[in-house]
Design an enzyme around this catalytic site. Structure first.
Site, short mmCIF file in Angstrom:
data_model
loop_
_atom_site.label_atom_id
_atom_site.label_comp_id
_atom_site.label_asym_id
_atom_site.label_seq_id
_atom_site.Cartn_x
_atom_site.Cartn_y
_atom_site.Cartn_z
N ASP A 575 0.91 -1.43 -0.15
CA ASP A 575 -0.10 -0.01 0.11
C ASP A 575 0.88 1.21 0.03
O ASP A 575 0.69 2.20 -0.81
CB ASP A 575 -0.98 0.14 1.23
CG ASP A 575 -1.74 -1.28 1.23
OD1 ASP A 575 -1.73 -2.19 0.34
OD2 ASP A 575 -2.92 -1.20 1.89
N GLU A 772 0.38 -10.24 11.76
CA GLU A 772 0.38 -9.61 10.50
C GLU A 772 1.66 -9.27 9.94
O GLU A 772 2.22 -9.38 8.71
CB GLU A 772 -0.60 -8.43 10.34
CG GLU A 772 -0.96 -7.79 8.94
CD GLU A 772 -1.66 -6.78 8.61
OE1 GLU A 772 -2.17 -6.22 9.96
OE2 GLU A 772 -1.96 -6.34 7.61
#
Ligand code: NAG
Length: 802
Positions: A575, A772
């Site tokens: 991102d 994550e």
């Protein structure tokens, strides 16, 4: 002719095997939610709250939520065909809950199942009072009735329901108490509640179509409404009755009910069982089924696990038990985190950024259709990155998920893959995030819900296809050359003179690996859509070469992600990784690398299914892309691979940011071992001032001015799937094949593998979760947890399965 005849029993065996996948914990967004792989059918769920005070009902546990403060929840074992065991440590309520789930095959409608829910105090010196509600509801056609006669103060014994749907046919559901349950009793005002203490309470209620996912809220409303009435007389009393006596379902069943809930409240240890019996199956289920079935499941799971993921000889034996338990848990959570989703999604066919607009490729959509629209409902069986934070399908993650799942249950991974392939539309597009239905949407901020048909995501799905092909080839090779063409000996259950042990284990339990015919039929069935998808990528994500007088051996192979904003390239999957300013003339290194990879995998698939001409043309495109990666993206000055951009004079220039992006040609094993560019890349990889950390490769060089800045999502933190790619490229190519950097690659491989395993494991032991991402300065787990999507690849890394 005899081929077809031989295939018939195969097809029916495959259908039977498919039956064992009908039921599963396919609502992974819930702590425990079973449903079948049927669009609108029976949905079950478990919820619970503490009754040691009145407040904890406001923190009722149902859907996995990081805010719940659960110390850990993990499938210690989960098998796709058999069922599994999950342990939930609810520290704030002082209860450890175990959910056991056992599939029982039989009959013509996908079999039966049994579930056991049991609990014990985490700290025996402190009260542990728990109220649990098991509910089930029906969406779509069919009906359920409560067979047990209604009693206004609840039941003492078993409770039984019967129902029917077009797909499941007739079934019963029974809920049965364990032998040693205790209930809160005595105390102030206990005399007023005597008739209800220790009983099982219930509710049956009609719920409008599409609202079943809100069962928790609906049930709590009933409990709270009733509690308000009961508590009214005690309004001014300093000592109201015990919450265990008050926070109960009202014991009513309304006509037309399609949601039923059964509530049990306990003091200390408890146990109860739920049996779903398919009428066409003659086998009766009882608590003994679970008493025997679960230990057998745990034992067979352990054996199978050791076969599938052998413990590595380079790790000390004394670490074996704990590392193996960890590896089992992450594998079980990935597999037990597979969900079945059904519903509409939101697509905006006309959205585009100004720098994307000049494209003539955006011809999708009906004329005049603007703005976000709801699509037709779609169904998807998919793994999920995180049960709490990302309980839905993600395209870029899924290829990694399927690599791992395919090693455990090949045919299950194909069932998932097939559902994804079915989402590829006529243009060849598939949305990168699959947010199907209201329940899934409730977890996604509005600004991220809309999908756009010219947005891509890293094409990882073909990894799963080539992994499948290599499993098929492996077993065919083990069968010996004479069997390779027909493979009939496998279809019929054994080669003539082969030692059977190796092949039997390789394809254990897989219809598709054992039968080359089924494998071919499957691959042929997905080949068309895959090719359409590939063509869509080449058509819609193309970049400009000629316009900016760029010099490259291929005039066509340059690529650019569509849908980027000033700050983000969400479509790239990385991102906030630093890039140049948005410009129609940008060329993205990661995308061209993915396209080389995609072309290479398509070539392999085409070869396998006998599409010779296609294979040749994929190979030619792959070669052209490989040339252009060097011609367009290598910066001699910076000694790294870079994006390309265009300045105010319309001159092309390199945009270089050392990190995962600059490593892409290595990560995807695109460079030959003799490439002169490998040297500087391995140097940067191994440099503690750049990518190297004791916990894995960091996403952005520690020497980069933006390291750790801003959102810091892809500006430093360590991602496990990228490290997996690095390890895989090193293991299979740079540390294996001859070349000037072989010894270097071997050294890096060994150390990197150890760093990854040790840190993810250490953080799991310390926190109860896998994460994550991991901080590249401290190794600390960061952001979403549990994140048993691609972080679970540690199992493959440990077993060196690449
Ligand atoms: C497997 O079962 C599911 C659920 O019943 C069904 O939708 C699917 O078509 C079946 N697949 C095959 C290959 O039979």
């Amino acid at each position: 002719m005899h081929l077809l005849w031989l295939l018939l029993p195969l097809a029916s065996a495959a259908a039977e095997a498919n039956d064992t996948l009908l039921w599963g914990p396919y609502r992974p967004n819930l702590y425990f939610g079973l449903r079948p792989r049927i669009p609108q059918s029976l949905m079950t769920g478990l919820m619970w709250f503490g009754t040691h005070d009145y407040l904890s009902i406001s923190k009722t546990r149902h859907s996995c939520d990081q805010g719940d403060g659960i110390s850990s929840y993990t499938w210690t074992e989960y098998d796709t065909r058999e069922g599994g065991v999950q342990v939930i440590k609810d520290g704030p309520n002082n209860v450890q809950i175990t959910t056991e789930f056992l599939k029982v095959a039989g009959g013509d409608h996908g079999g039966s199942w049994a579930a056991r829910i049991k609990g014990e105090p985490m700290n025996p010196d402190v009260p542990s009072r728990t109220s649990l509600i098991f509910y089930f509801g029906l969406e779509g056609l069919g009906g359920i009735d409560m067979d047990t006669d209604e009693l206004e103060n609840g039941f003492e014994g078993d409770v039984k329901f019967s129902g029917s749907t077009p797909e499941l046919d007739d079934f019963t559901i029974r809920i049965v108490d364990g032998p040693n349950n205790n209930h809160v009793s005595g105390g102030l005002h206990a005399d007023k509640f005597e008739e209800r203490i220790g009983k099982t309470h219930y509710l049956g209620q009609p719920v409008p179509r599409g609202n079943l996912w809100q069962a928790k809220e609906l049930l709590l409303q009933n409990i709270i409404k009733r509690a308000q009435e009961i508590l009214a007389p005690y309004k001014d009393s300093p000592s109201p009755p015990d919450p265990s006596y008050v926070l109960q379902l009202p014991d009513d069943v309304y006509t037309g009910s399609n949601l039923y809930a059964v509530q049990k409240s306990f003091d200390g240890e408890f146990q109860f069982d739920v049996f779903f019996e398919s009428a066409s199956s003659k086998q009766k289920l009882s608590s003994a089924t679970l008493d025997q079935g679960i230990p057998a499941l745990v034992a067979s799971y352990g054996k199978r696990f050791q076969n599938a993921f052998p413990f590595p000889s380079d790790y000390p034996a004394e670490k074996r038990d704990s590392l193996e338990a960890f590896s089992k848990a992450i594998t079980s959570n990935l597999v037990g985190g597979v969900g079945y989703f059904y519903g509409t999604s939101i697509v905006n066919r006309k959205f585009s950024y100004e720098w994307d607009e000049e494209d003539d490729t955006q011809t999708n959509g009906e004329d005049g259709e603007t703005g976000p629209r709801l699509t037709e409902p779609k169904a998807l069986l998919t793994a999920t990155p995180s049960r709490s934070f990302f309980p839905r399908g993600f395209y870029w993650d899924e290829g990694f998920h399927l690599l791992h799942i395919g090693e455990w249950d090949n045919d299950f991974s194909l069932a998932i893959l097939k559902d994804w392939i079915d989402l590829i539309d006529d243009d060849g597009w598939v949305a990168r995030e699959q947010i199907l239905g209201e329940e899934a949407r409730s977890k996604v901020p509005a600004e991220f819900q809309t999908q756009v048909p010219n947005y891509a995501n890293p094409p990882t799905l073909t990894m799963a296809v080539t992994a499948f092909i290599s499993r098929v080839k492996k077993i065919a090779a083990a069968a010996g050359p004479s069997d390779q063409d027909l493979g009939m000996d496998f279809a019929m259950g054994g080669g003539a003179q082969e030692p059977l042990s190796a092949p039997a284990e390789l394809g254990a339990g897989s219809q598709y690996i054992q039968s080359p015919e089924l494998a071919h039929a499957f691959l042929k069935s997905i080949y068309g859509p895959l090719k359409r998808h590939y063509d869509w990528f080449r058509r819609t994500q193309r970049g400009q070469i000629k316009q900016y007088a760029r010099v490259a051996r291929s005039r066509t192979e340059g690529y650019r992600w569509r849908g980027r904003s000033e700050q983000h390239v969400l479509t790239s999957g990385m991102d906030d990784y630093p890039r140049g300013p948005p410009h129609a003339g940008e060329l993205h290194l990661d995308l061209i690398s993915w396209m080389a990879f995609f072309s290479g995998t398509m070539k392999d698939i085409a070869e396998f299914v006998g599409e010779v001409d296609d294979a040749t043309s994929f190979g030619e495109i792959e070669q052209a892309i490989l040339y252009n990666i060097d011609d367009l993206h290598w910066s001699e000055k910076d000694q790294m691979y870079c994006d390309a951009n265009v300045d105010n004079e319309d001159e092309s220039y390199h945009v270089c940011h050392q990190g995962y992006l600059s490593m892409f040609p290595l990560l995807l094993a695109l460079l030959p071992p003799s490439s002169p560019h490998l040297g500087p890349m391995l140097d940067a990889l191994r440099d503690p001032e750049q990518l190297w950390s004791p916990y894995g490769l960091r996403s952005l060089s520690a020497s980069h001015p933006e390291f750790g800045q801003g959102e810091n999502y892809w500006k430093g933190p360590i991602w496990i799937q990228m490290n997996y790619l690095a390890l895989r490229a090193l293991y299979k190519k740079y540390a294996a094949e001859e070349g000037p950097y072989k010894a270097r690659a071997q050294e890096i491989y060994q150390q990197l593998r150890k760093n990854i395993i040790d840190n993810v494991f250490k953080e799991y032991e310390r926190t109860g979760y896998v994460w994550e991402q991991y901080d590249s300065l401290t190794g600390t787990g960061m952001r979403s947890h549990p994140f048993t999507g691609w972080t679970s690849l540690v199992t493959l890394i440990l077993a060196e399965t690449y």
